[in-house]
Design an enzyme around this catalytic site. Sequence first.
Site, PDB file in Angstrom:
ATOM      1  N   ARG A 104      42.591  27.015  30.272  1.00 56.41           N
ATOM      2  CA  ARG A 104      43.550  27.169  31.359  1.00 56.41           C
ATOM      3  C   ARG A 104      42.969  26.629  32.646  1.00 56.41           C
ATOM      4  O   ARG A 104      41.911  27.072  33.094  1.00 56.41           O
ATOM      5  CB  ARG A 104      43.916  28.654  31.509  1.00 56.41           C
ATOM      6  CG  ARG A 104      45.017  28.900  32.525  1.00 56.41           C
ATOM      7  CD  ARG A 104      45.536  30.311  32.467  1.00 56.41           C
ATOM      8  NE  ARG A 104      44.534  31.302  32.822  1.00 56.41           N
ATOM      9  CZ  ARG A 104      44.806  32.587  33.010  1.00 56.41           C
ATOM     10  NH1 ARG A 104      46.040  33.032  32.847  1.00 56.41           N
ATOM     11  NH2 ARG A 104      43.857  33.443  33.339  1.00 56.41           N
ATOM     12  N   THR A 108      46.101  25.457  38.453  1.00 56.34           N
ATOM     13  CA  THR A 108      47.519  25.326  38.112  1.00 56.34           C
ATOM     14  C   THR A 108      47.954  26.316  37.037  1.00 56.34           C
ATOM     15  O   THR A 108      49.162  26.502  36.830  1.00 56.34           O
ATOM     16  CB  THR A 108      47.803  23.912  37.595  1.00 56.34           C
ATOM     17  OG1 THR A 108      47.084  23.698  36.355  1.00 56.34           O
ATOM     18  CG2 THR A 108      47.370  22.872  38.604  1.00 56.34           C
ATOM     19  N   ASP A 200      39.643  39.809  30.111  1.00 58.61           N
ATOM     20  CA  ASP A 200      39.580  38.511  29.425  1.00 58.61           C
ATOM     21  C   ASP A 200      39.121  38.747  27.984  1.00 58.61           C
ATOM     22  O   ASP A 200      37.961  39.095  27.737  1.00 58.61           O
ATOM     23  CB  ASP A 200      38.606  37.585  30.147  1.00 58.61           C
ATOM     24  CG  ASP A 200      38.646  36.168  29.595  1.00 58.61           C
ATOM     25  OD1 ASP A 200      38.342  35.990  28.396  1.00 58.61           O
ATOM     26  OD2 ASP A 200      38.974  35.242  30.343  1.00 58.61           O
ATOM     27  N   ASP A 203      36.011  36.612  26.789  1.00 65.48           N
ATOM     28  CA  ASP A 203      34.742  37.068  27.351  1.00 65.48           C
ATOM     29  C   ASP A 203      34.290  38.369  26.702  1.00 65.48           C
ATOM     30  O   ASP A 203      33.095  38.544  26.411  1.00 65.48           O
ATOM     31  CB  ASP A 203      34.877  37.278  28.861  1.00 65.48           C
ATOM     32  CG  ASP A 203      34.854  35.964  29.628  1.00 65.48           C
ATOM     33  OD1 ASP A 203      34.424  34.946  29.044  1.00 65.48           O
ATOM     34  OD2 ASP A 203      35.256  35.957  30.807  1.00 65.48           O
TER      35      ASP A 203
END
Length: 209
Positions: A104, A108, A200, A203
């Site tokens: 990602r 943006t 996340d 992670d």
Amino acid sequence: MSQVHLIDHPLVQHKLTLMRQQDLSTNSFRRLLKELSMLMTYEVTRDMPTQPVEIQTPLETMTGQMIDGKKLVFVSILRAGIGILDGMLDVVPGARVGHIGLYRDPKTLTAVEYYFKMPADMAERDVIVVDPMLATGNSAIAAVDRVKEVGPRSIKFVCLLTCPEGIAAMQAAHPDVPIYTAAIDRQLNDHGYILPGLGDAGDRLFGTK
């Protein structure tokens, strides 16, 4: 919302609640993700077609029903999708596997592809795309876009968590693709993370937070 399937089994919800906790170790997060994905596989494959097979029991011959696992493809969105993939393969070890590498863009929030590899003869196969989070929907939409290019027989999308924004984006882009999830959380924050969420997933799965 008819294409959104909420898997609210008590065992699924129990394990998901454990996974959400901030102080959970990487090892425990990984184990719970695998267990949870195994449970979700049961629901996701509920409507899979079977074929009759003649077998011999210890007492007599009979006609049983079996899924053709080689026609099923699990497509993992790298890297966090690997955690779901491991559990699903334990349940359906005959399935083939495809991978889509996406990251990602932090500015943006759009998905950028860096890897794509699928099995052969995709026109004969049913695809289940897996990723722990359906947040903005950008990665899921990009992944399904690419999978549709190889023309599989059907596509489903499986995630642990999603939110109204992710569902709306996915359904706008791919209204024909059912979404299977263990939770529909409240909303996205300004950085595209699901709230309350679990942080996340990649992670936490790989210990890189």
